[in-house]
Design a protein around this motif. Structure first.
Motif, PDB file in Angstrom:
ATOM      1  N   ALA A 134       0.846  -1.198   0.000  1.00  0.00           N
ATOM      2  CA  ALA A 134       0.000   0.000   0.000  1.00  0.00           C
ATOM      3  C   ALA A 134       0.879   1.246   0.000  1.00  0.00           C
ATOM      4  N   LEU A 135       0.441   2.269  -0.742  1.00  0.00           N
ATOM      5  CA  LEU A 135       1.171   3.538  -0.721  1.00  0.00           C
ATOM      6  C   LEU A 135       0.830   4.294   0.559  1.00  0.00           C
ATOM      7  N   LEU A 136       1.790   5.065   1.043  1.00  0.00           N
ATOM      8  CA  LEU A 136       1.639   5.846   2.274  1.00  0.00           C
ATOM      9  C   LEU A 136       1.711   7.331   1.921  1.00  0.00           C
ATOM     10  N   PRO A 137       1.339   8.210   2.845  1.00  0.00           N
ATOM     11  CA  PRO A 137       1.348   9.652   2.526  1.00  0.00           C
ATOM     12  C   PRO A 137       2.692  10.135   1.974  1.00  0.00           C
ATOM     13  N   TRP A 138       3.794   9.604   2.443  1.00  0.00           N
ATOM     14  CA  TRP A 138       5.133  10.027   1.977  1.00  0.00           C
ATOM     15  C   TRP A 138       5.344   9.716   0.508  1.00  0.00           C
ATOM     16  N   ASP A 139       4.525   8.814  -0.056  1.00  0.00           N
ATOM     17  CA  ASP A 139       4.724   8.402  -1.452  1.00  0.00           C
ATOM     18  C   ASP A 139       4.092   9.376  -2.452  1.00  0.00           C
ATOM     19  N   ALA A 140       3.319  10.343  -1.950  1.00  0.00           N
ATOM     20  CA  ALA A 140       2.598  11.256  -2.844  1.00  0.00           C
ATOM     21  C   ALA A 140       3.539  11.977  -3.799  1.00  0.00           C
ATOM     22  N   SER A 141       4.739  12.302  -3.362  1.00  0.00           N
ATOM     23  CA  SER A 141       5.666  13.066  -4.204  1.00  0.00           C
ATOM     24  C   SER A 141       6.552  12.154  -5.054  1.00  0.00           C
ATOM     25  N   ARG A 142       6.391  10.849  -4.937  1.00  0.00           N
ATOM     26  CA  ARG A 142       7.264   9.924  -5.678  1.00  0.00           C
ATOM     27  C   ARG A 142       6.692   9.656  -7.066  1.00  0.00           C
ATOM     28  N   ASP A 143       7.578   9.455  -8.013  1.00  0.00           N
ATOM     29  CA  ASP A 143       7.190   9.315  -9.413  1.00  0.00           C
ATOM     30  C   ASP A 143       7.035   7.836  -9.766  1.00  0.00           C
ATOM     31  N   LEU A 144       5.921   7.251  -9.317  1.00  0.00           N
ATOM     32  CA  LEU A 144       5.657   5.838  -9.616  1.00  0.00           C
ATOM     33  C   LEU A 144       4.721   5.759 -10.815  1.00  0.00           C
ATOM     34  N   PRO A 145       5.009   4.887 -11.787  1.00  0.00           N
ATOM     35  CA  PRO A 145       4.178   4.806 -13.000  1.00  0.00           C
ATOM     36  C   PRO A 145       2.726   4.445 -12.656  1.00  0.00           C
ATOM     37  N   GLU A 146       1.797   5.201 -13.218  1.00  0.00           N
ATOM     38  CA  GLU A 146       0.367   4.969 -12.971  1.00  0.00           C
ATOM     39  C   GLU A 146      -0.040   3.548 -13.345  1.00  0.00           C
ATOM     40  N   ALA A 147       0.545   3.034 -14.421  1.00  0.00           N
ATOM     41  CA  ALA A 147       0.176   1.694 -14.894  1.00  0.00           C
ATOM     42  C   ALA A 147       0.495   0.607 -13.874  1.00  0.00           C
ATOM     43  N   GLY A 148       1.365   0.905 -12.948  1.00  0.00           N
ATOM     44  CA  GLY A 148       1.753  -0.080 -11.938  1.00  0.00           C
ATOM     45  C   GLY A 148       1.008   0.088 -10.623  1.00  0.00           C
ATOM     46  N   LEU A 149      -0.055   0.923 -10.647  1.00  0.00           N
ATOM     47  CA  LEU A 149      -0.815   1.194  -9.426  1.00  0.00           C
ATOM     48  C   LEU A 149      -2.280   0.836  -9.617  1.00  0.00           C
ATOM     49  N   PHE A 150      -2.980   0.583  -8.511  1.00  0.00           N
ATOM     50  CA  PHE A 150      -4.434   0.464  -8.558  1.00  0.00           C
ATOM     51  C   PHE A 150      -5.007   0.978  -7.242  1.00  0.00           C
ATOM     52  N   VAL A 188      16.039  -7.051  -9.399  1.00  0.00           N
ATOM     53  CA  VAL A 188      16.308  -5.623  -9.265  1.00  0.00           C
ATOM     54  C   VAL A 188      15.010  -4.826  -9.289  1.00  0.00           C
ATOM     55  N   CYS A 189      14.933  -3.830  -8.418  1.00  0.00           N
ATOM     56  CA  CYS A 189      13.766  -2.944  -8.400  1.00  0.00           C
ATOM     57  C   CYS A 189      13.870  -1.968  -9.564  1.00  0.00           C
ATOM     58  N   GLY A 190      12.847  -1.960 -10.429  1.00  0.00           N
ATOM     59  CA  GLY A 190      12.853  -1.090 -11.605  1.00  0.00           C
ATOM     60  C   GLY A 190      12.491   0.355 -11.298  1.00  0.00           C
ATOM     61  N   VAL A 191      12.088   0.636 -10.065  1.00  0.00           N
ATOM     62  CA  VAL A 191      11.731   2.020  -9.698  1.00  0.00           C
ATOM     63  C   VAL A 191      12.488   2.414  -8.423  1.00  0.00           C
ATOM     64  N   TYR A 192      13.704   1.930  -8.319  1.00  0.00           N
ATOM     65  CA  TYR A 192      14.446   2.041  -7.048  1.00  0.00           C
ATOM     66  C   TYR A 192      14.460   3.457  -6.466  1.00  0.00           C
ATOM     67  N   GLU A 193      14.740   4.455  -7.299  1.00  0.00           N
ATOM     68  CA  GLU A 193      14.840   5.833  -6.784  1.00  0.00           C
ATOM     69  C   GLU A 193      13.504   6.341  -6.256  1.00  0.00           C
ATOM     70  N   ASP A 194      12.427   5.804  -6.794  1.00  0.00           N
ATOM     71  CA  ASP A 194      11.080   6.248  -6.394  1.00  0.00           C
ATOM     72  C   ASP A 194      10.307   5.164  -5.666  1.00  0.00           C
ATOM     73  N   ARG A 195      10.988   4.144  -5.167  1.00  0.00           N
ATOM     74  CA  ARG A 195      10.276   3.042  -4.512  1.00  0.00           C
ATOM     75  C   ARG A 195       9.494   3.563  -3.303  1.00  0.00           C
ATOM     76  N   PRO A 196       8.351   2.901  -3.027  1.00  0.00           N
ATOM     77  CA  PRO A 196       7.489   3.377  -1.952  1.00  0.00           C
ATOM     78  C   PRO A 196       8.149   3.329  -0.572  1.00  0.00           C
ATOM     79  N   GLU A 197       7.549   4.070   0.319  1.00  0.00           N
ATOM     80  CA  GLU A 197       8.063   4.178   1.688  1.00  0.00           C
ATOM     81  C   GLU A 197       8.186   2.803   2.354  1.00  0.00           C
ATOM     82  N   ALA A 198       7.186   1.955   2.145  1.00  0.00           N
ATOM     83  CA  ALA A 198       7.209   0.636   2.791  1.00  0.00           C
ATOM     84  C   ALA A 198       8.439  -0.161   2.353  1.00  0.00           C
ATOM     85  N   CYS A 199       8.856  -0.013   1.098  1.00  0.00           N
ATOM     86  CA  CYS A 199      10.040  -0.721   0.602  1.00  0.00           C
ATOM     87  C   CYS A 199      11.297  -0.140   1.244  1.00  0.00           C
ATOM     88  N   ARG A 200      11.316   1.179   1.432  1.00  0.00           N
ATOM     89  CA  ARG A 200      12.474   1.834   2.055  1.00  0.00           C
ATOM     90  C   ARG A 200      12.635   1.396   3.498  1.00  0.00           C
TER      91      ARG A 200
END
Ligand code: SF4
Ligand code: SF4
Length: 109
Positions: free
Chosen positions: A24-40, A66-78
């Motif tokens: 699940a995305l968290l409030p800190w993820d709002a500014s992260r550039d995660l591809p829309e196609a990979g979200l629901f 390897v994480c394909g969105v490493y720089e923008d990975r969600p807070e939970a992954c960090r």
């Protein structure tokens, strides 16, 4: 310092789950550039998609995971720390799955 026993690039176990609402995305993820196609969205909550038992952003092959969105990975992954109790639990639960798919490019068996 990275413990060689917990090399995330050759592991990826914490990126596997059969639960489609595992990440699940968290409030800190709002500014992260995660591809829309990979979200629901469901019930007002945003999630990262999981398909075939793992996160859609996990790139597998050549013995690597390897994480394909490493720089923008969600807070939970960090927050998921290599060598932590959760890490060891994920490796016990999913390590074998990771080994199978990670190595599929060069694996004869
Ligand atoms: S399970 Fe642990 S070692 Fe494996 S990728 Fe996740 S944090 Fe890294
Ligand atoms: S976003 Fe990256 S680190 Fe997080 S579960 Fe997906 S592949 Fe793993």
């Amino acid at each position: 310092m990275t413990d060689p026993l917990f090399d995330c690039v050759s592991c990826g176990a914490c990126c596997f789950s059969r639960n489609p609402r595992y990440l699940a995305l968290l409030p800190w993820d709002a500014s992260r550039d995660l591809p829309e196609a990979g979200l629901f969205s469901e019930g007002g909550q945003r999630f990262v998609k999981f398909e075939c038992g793992h996160c859609v952003h996990l790139q597998l092959g050549d013995g690597k995971a390897v994480c394909g969105v490493y720089e923008d990975r969600p807070e939970a992954c960090r927050a998921f720390r290599a060598g932590s109790f959760e890490c060891i639990k994920a490796r016990r639960a999913n390590g074998i799955m990771g080994e199978r798919v990670r190595d599929r490019d060069g694996e004869p068996a």
